[in-house]
Motif scaffolding. Structure first.
Motif, PDB file in Angstrom:
ATOM      1  N   GLY A 121       0.834  -1.190   0.000  1.00  0.00           N
ATOM      2  CA  GLY A 121       0.000   0.000   0.000  1.00  0.00           C
ATOM      3  C   GLY A 121       0.873   1.246   0.000  1.00  0.00           C
ATOM      4  N   ILE A 122       0.473   2.243  -0.735  1.00  0.00           N
ATOM      5  CA  ILE A 122       1.224   3.509  -0.792  1.00  0.00           C
ATOM      6  C   ILE A 122       0.245   4.627  -0.468  1.00  0.00           C
ATOM      7  CG2 ILE A 122       2.648   5.042  -2.206  1.00  0.00           C
ATOM      8  CD1 ILE A 122       3.333   2.625  -3.950  1.00  0.00           C
ATOM      9  N   ILE A 123       0.554   5.371   0.579  1.00  0.00           N
ATOM     10  CA  ILE A 123      -0.364   6.413   1.030  1.00  0.00           C
ATOM     11  C   ILE A 123       0.421   7.671   1.374  1.00  0.00           C
ATOM     12  CG2 ILE A 123      -0.332   5.834   3.501  1.00  0.00           C
ATOM     13  CD1 ILE A 123      -3.437   6.196   3.438  1.00  0.00           C
ATOM     14  N   ILE A 161      -1.200  -2.221 -15.350  1.00  0.00           N
ATOM     15  CA  ILE A 161      -1.301  -0.863 -14.801  1.00  0.00           C
ATOM     16  C   ILE A 161      -2.733  -0.352 -14.900  1.00  0.00           C
ATOM     17  CG2 ILE A 161      -0.431   1.505 -14.964  1.00  0.00           C
ATOM     18  CD1 ILE A 161       1.982   0.301 -16.516  1.00  0.00           C
ATOM     19  N   VAL A 162      -3.223   0.195 -13.798  1.00  0.00           N
ATOM     20  CA  VAL A 162      -4.499   0.899 -13.795  1.00  0.00           C
ATOM     21  C   VAL A 162      -4.195   2.351 -13.417  1.00  0.00           C
ATOM     22  CG1 VAL A 162      -6.852   0.986 -12.928  1.00  0.00           C
ATOM     23  CG2 VAL A 162      -5.632  -1.202 -13.001  1.00  0.00           C
ATOM     24  N   PRO A 163      -4.197   3.260 -14.396  1.00  0.00           N
ATOM     25  CA  PRO A 163      -3.800   4.639 -14.113  1.00  0.00           C
ATOM     26  C   PRO A 163      -4.846   5.388 -13.288  1.00  0.00           C
ATOM     27  CG  PRO A 163      -4.545   4.451 -16.377  1.00  0.00           C
ATOM     28  CD  PRO A 163      -4.538   3.061 -15.805  1.00  0.00           C
ATOM     29  N   GLN A 164      -4.403   6.532 -12.768  1.00  0.00           N
ATOM     30  CA  GLN A 164      -5.280   7.362 -11.944  1.00  0.00           C
ATOM     31  C   GLN A 164      -6.528   7.780 -12.710  1.00  0.00           C
ATOM     32  OE1 GLN A 164      -3.321  10.895 -10.478  1.00  0.00           O
ATOM     33  NE2 GLN A 164      -3.403  10.152  -8.395  1.00  0.00           N
ATOM     34  N   ASP A 184      -3.295   2.549  -9.307  1.00  0.00           N
ATOM     35  CA  ASP A 184      -2.974   3.928  -8.916  1.00  0.00           C
ATOM     36  C   ASP A 184      -4.257   4.702  -8.619  1.00  0.00           C
ATOM     37  OD1 ASP A 184      -1.916   6.399  -8.467  1.00  0.00           O
ATOM     38  OD2 ASP A 184      -1.153   6.716 -10.490  1.00  0.00           O
ATOM     39  N   ASP A 185      -4.679   4.674  -7.368  1.00  0.00           N
ATOM     40  CA  ASP A 185      -5.893   5.379  -6.937  1.00  0.00           C
ATOM     41  C   ASP A 185      -7.045   5.049  -7.886  1.00  0.00           C
ATOM     42  OD1 ASP A 185      -7.238   6.906  -5.138  1.00  0.00           O
ATOM     43  OD2 ASP A 185      -6.623   8.841  -5.933  1.00  0.00           O
ATOM     44  N   ILE A 225      -0.942  -0.785  -4.336  1.00  0.00           N
ATOM     45  CA  ILE A 225      -2.197  -0.043  -4.246  1.00  0.00           C
ATOM     46  C   ILE A 225      -1.890   1.382  -3.788  1.00  0.00           C
ATOM     47  CG2 ILE A 225      -4.463   0.130  -3.160  1.00  0.00           C
ATOM     48  CD1 ILE A 225      -4.409  -2.885  -2.732  1.00  0.00           C
ATOM     49  N   VAL A 226      -2.101   2.325  -4.684  1.00  0.00           N
ATOM     50  CA  VAL A 226      -1.949   3.741  -4.340  1.00  0.00           C
ATOM     51  C   VAL A 226      -3.329   4.284  -4.010  1.00  0.00           C
ATOM     52  CG1 VAL A 226      -1.267   6.028  -5.170  1.00  0.00           C
ATOM     53  CG2 VAL A 226       0.030   4.010  -5.867  1.00  0.00           C
ATOM     54  N   SER A 227      -3.471   4.875  -2.832  1.00  0.00           N
ATOM     55  CA  SER A 227      -4.797   5.353  -2.450  1.00  0.00           C
ATOM     56  C   SER A 227      -4.700   6.461  -1.415  1.00  0.00           C
ATOM     57  CB  SER A 227      -5.635   4.199  -1.900  1.00  0.00           C
ATOM     58  OG  SER A 227      -6.937   4.640  -1.557  1.00  0.00           O
ATOM     59  N   GLN A 228      -5.760   7.257  -1.374  1.00  0.00           N
ATOM     60  CA  GLN A 228      -5.913   8.254  -0.312  1.00  0.00           C
ATOM     61  C   GLN A 228      -6.663   7.654   0.877  1.00  0.00           C
ATOM     62  OE1 GLN A 228      -4.592  11.171  -0.461  1.00  0.00           O
ATOM     63  NE2 GLN A 228      -4.397  11.800  -2.598  1.00  0.00           N
TER      64      GLN A 228
END
Length: 575
Positions: free
Chosen positions: A364-366, A412-415, A495-496, A524-527
């Protein structure tokens, strides 16, 4: 210009024969004044039959001239259109090779202008050049030579006239070339405004900025208009200037010719022939002047196209690049003291990032907005090259494998959820062209998209409109996730990509990904804390720096930034 004209090599036959046929047509035209002069001088005394014979000669010259002209037009058009087609293809191919850095540097609107307006201008210039560049000078100098064969003293008028006309034409050309470049740059700016307005129309409507944007467009359009009018005024001086010079020369020619006729040195037919040659020069110089204007525009456009070709991909494969990963390696992704700075930026977007992700782990990347989350995952896919440090995948540096092989192994799933005009099936199969309908359905099921897809008219064959505007934000996101999942790559980057999904659907999606049989390494990039809290490892970024690494429970107690994010989303209540 050389960079562009090289595309004519494929059409060398047309490039050679088009001007030659035009010169053949011009050669026939040079005999017309002599035949007319002969009719005037000898026709009255020789009778009707002689006049008819000479008229048939004129008709033959016209017919053969027409055949030469039509053939030349066909060949020049074939060469120009073929060259433009090949040029567009290669330019598009070259643009496709650009990394994110090159795209951001030059801009989409500029690239569109180069692909359309500039190439069309070059095509028009090449077409006109093949038809007129040799023909017009041949007529001009041929007429002067023919005039000397008729009467040397009268022909001296041509000797003075032609250099004056050439000086006017080339002076205009020298002045207008840089101004046409300026016009194209102003067109780029207008295209950018237009593109932004069309793509951001909903935002403009929401904030009622239509009038403001109209004013901005009017101002830029006015600037373009002024630039175009300025260069048009200079170019428009060509025809009047050439008319004045030629008309004065014609007056002098008739005056000199009349005196010599009166003295018995030449015939009346000769004066008519000389006048016709002067008229031919006038017509051809007007054509040449227009050709010069077109060539000027083409040279400016060709220079702009060449500048795009001169831009090199900053992530080009090395000569020793291979197509091989050790997929059995325990460490899937490893960042070793990685720093990165965007082009033309003075500060690093990422600073000394080091971490490793084991095979099958979920990372996870936050972090806050602008902390560098997307930048980090973009480096994994080598959309940018790092400034310092090293990124390894399955034990190999990403610069030691080919770009194609690298991205074949990353889903890849872009923003921004980007779909294309076409069916749902076609959009999903972008991730894997050889996938079966069963594979597509399975990917849709995993991405939680199967239910709404099956309710659409046609199911998998439902037609998606441009930019996916007939789908909701959540539907578009789920389809882009399905597109990445069908690839079955060993590394998956989200990516988010679930920002538009409700919490329940997001939870189902993460569970489905966690249970994938091929066990990919997932980023997983997320807010949302809820999206990353069950990850094997969480990376907390702040202003481009990796401030903490650990599990959810560990970070809650040890990382102030992560704790603040949790409190802001959960209100201090453990979820």
């Amino acid at each position: 210009m050389k960079r562009v004209l090289i595309y004519l090599k494929k059409y060398i036959k047309e490039t050679i024969f088009a001007p030659l046929l035009k010169m053949s047509e011009a050669l026939l035209e040079l005999f017309v004044p002599i035949v007319i002069a002969d009719i005037v001088d000898s026709g009255v005394n020789s009778g009707v039959n002689y006049v008819v014979k000479q008229c048939l000669i004129l008709l033959a010259l016209g017919v053969f001239g027409l055949l030469f002209s039509v053939s030349a037009q066909y060949m020049s058009a074939r060469a120009a259109i073929g060259m433009a087609t090949d040029l567009k293809l290669d330019l598009f191919r070259h643009i496709q090779s650009f990394s994110y850095a090159e795209h951001e540097k030059i801009g989409a609107s500029t690239l569109i202008t180069r692909m359309t307006s500039d190439i069309n201008q070059v095509q028009s210039g090449v077409n006109l050049t093949l038809r007129l560049f040799l023909r017009s000078p041949f007529i001009v100098f041929g007429s002067m030579i023919m005039a000397f064969t008729l009467d040397v003293k009268s022909a001296l008028v041509f000797v003075v006239t032609i250099p004056l006309l050439s000086a006017v034409v080339f002076s205009v050309m020298a002045i207008t070339i840089p101004k046409y470049k300026n016009v194209q740059e102003k067109l780029d700016s207008l295209m950018l405004t237009t593109r932004e307005n069309l793509s951001g129309v909903r935002v403009l409507r929401a904030f009622r900025k239509e009038k403001d944007e109209t004013v901005i467009f009017e101002n830029k359009n006015a600037v373009l208009n002024i630039a175009q009018r300025t260069v048009a005024k200079i170019s428009s001086l060509t025809n009047p200037a050439t008319f004045i010079i030629v008309n004065i020369a014609t007056v002098v020619l008739i005056w000199v010719g009349a005196i010599r006729v009166d003295n018995g040195d030449i015939s009346q037919g000769t004066v008519i022939a000389l006048y016709n040659y002067m008229a031919q020069i006038l017509v051809e110089l007007i054509k040449l002047a227009n050709l010069i204007v077109s060539i000027t525009k083409s040279i400016a456009s060709a220079g702009r196209i060449s500048k795009v070709f001169d831009i090199e991909d900053s992530t080009v494969d090395s000569e020793t690049a291979e197509d091989e990963f050790n997929l059995e390696s325990e460490v899937a992704v490893d960042f070793n003291n990685v720093s990165f700075k965007y082009p033309d930026s003075n500060e690093n977007a990422l600073e000394s990032i080091s971490f490793s992700a084991k095979k099958g782990e979920t990372i996870g990347i936050i972090g806050g907005t602008g902390s560098g989350k997307t930048t980090l995952v973009n480096l994994i896919s080598r959309f940018y090259d790092v400034a310092n440090g090293k990124v390894n995948i399955f034990g190999k540096s990403i610069t030691s494998v080919t770009e194609k092989y690298l991205r074949d192994n990353i889903g890849i799933v872009p923003q921004k959820a980007q779909l294309f005009k076409g069916t749902i099936k076609e959009n999903i199969k972008v991730g894997n062209l050889s996938a079966s309908d069963e594979d597509v359905l399975n990917a849709l099921k995993l991405s939680q998209a199967e239910e709404f897809v099956m309710k659409k008219d046609g199911g998998l064959d439902y037609e998606i409109e441009q930019y996916g505007k007939n789908l909701s934000g959540g539907q578009k996101q789920r389809l882009t996730i399905a597109r990445a999942l069908i690839k079955k790559a060993p590394i998956l980057i989200l990516d988010d990509s679930a920002s538009a999904l409700d919490l329940a659907t997001d939870a189902k999606l993460r569970k489905a990904i966690k249970e994938l049989p091929d066990n990919p390494t997932v980023f997983i990039v997320s807010q949302r804390v809820s999206a990353v809290m069950n990850s094997d490892k969480i990376l907390v970024l702040d202003d481009g720096e990796l401030v903490a690494t650990g599990t959810h429970n560990e970070l809650q107690n040890s990382c102030e930034i992560y704790s603040e994010i949790c409190n802001s989303q959960f209100g201090g209540v453990e979820q």
